[in-house]
Scaffold this motif. Structure first.
Motif, short mmCIF file in Angstrom:
data_model
loop_
_atom_site.label_atom_id
_atom_site.label_comp_id
_atom_site.label_asym_id
_atom_site.label_seq_id
_atom_site.Cartn_x
_atom_site.Cartn_y
_atom_site.Cartn_z
N ARG A 2 0.62 -0.71 -0.37
CA ARG A 2 -0.02 0.01 0.23
C ARG A 2 1.26 1.48 -0.18
O ARG A 2 0.23 2.20 -0.32
N GLN A 3 2.06 1.41 0.63
CA GLN A 3 2.49 2.60 0.80
C GLN A 3 4.28 2.71 0.26
O GLN A 3 4.04 3.77 0.31
N ARG A 62 1.38 6.14 -11.37
CA ARG A 62 -0.24 6.44 -10.66
C ARG A 62 0.29 6.19 -8.88
O ARG A 62 0.51 5.16 -8.02
N ILE A 63 0.26 7.47 -8.50
CA ILE A 63 0.83 7.73 -6.70
C ILE A 63 -0.39 8.33 -6.75
O ILE A 63 -0.84 9.32 -7.06
N HIS A 64 -1.08 7.52 -5.45
CA HIS A 64 -2.33 7.58 -4.86
C HIS A 64 -1.97 7.84 -3.39
O HIS A 64 -1.29 8.19 -3.10
N GLU A 65 -2.84 8.08 -2.80
CA GLU A 65 -3.32 9.16 -1.65
C GLU A 65 -2.32 7.93 -0.37
O GLU A 65 -1.89 8.32 0.71
N GLU A 66 -2.24 6.60 -0.73
CA GLU A 66 -1.64 5.88 0.68
C GLU A 66 0.36 6.02 0.97
O GLU A 66 0.48 5.08 1.36
N GLU A 102 3.79 5.89 0.69
CA GLU A 102 4.32 7.05 1.77
C GLU A 102 4.70 8.25 0.81
O GLU A 102 5.67 8.10 -0.18
N ARG A 103 5.13 8.87 1.50
CA ARG A 103 5.44 9.87 0.95
C ARG A 103 6.68 11.24 1.65
O ARG A 103 6.50 11.59 3.28
#
Length: 116
Positions: free
Chosen positions: A63-64, A85-89, A91-92
């Motif tokens: 997920r991260q 495709r960078i989704h909201e979950e 890790e940034r």
């Protein structure tokens, strides 16, 4: 507990590999085979608990930390570009540790053609 971890891994594969049916299917087959290998462990054993924790960690990493990249066709044949495709979950983090440098990076310069 193992069933919940298995479902968590399957949901994480759906998030990580959305739109990539071949990779999604392969990830689900791999998850199933790993859980089947440990099917006969006693639920109260430490080994079973360790495997459940391992599955939860795999789900977290999926997920991260897994980012899909799809090749975008450009006007130039030699140019290769990818759409991530960078989704909201995902890790940034920040690059503070990279900007500061490290002793490992300094030590490695001798191996990468730098002066030593």
């Amino acid at each position: 507990m193992a069933l919940a971890a298995y479902r968590h891994v399957l949901r994480s594969t759906q998030v990580a590999f959305q739109g990539d049916l071949r990779t999604l299917s392969a990830a689900r087959v791999e998850a199933r085979s790993k859980f089947d290998q440990n099917r006969f462990l006693s639920p109260s054993s430490t080994e079973a608990e360790q495997k459940v924790l391992e599955a939860k960690e795999v789900a977290r990493i999926l997920r991260q930390n897994v980012v899909q990249g799809e090749q975008v066709t450009g006007s130039k044949l030699q140019e290769q570009r990818y759409q991530l495709r960078i989704h909201e979950e995902i890790e940034r983090g920040n690059n503070d540790s990279i900007k500061k440098g490290s002793s490992l990076a300094a030590a490695a310069t001798g191996f990468c053609g730098g002066a030593r």
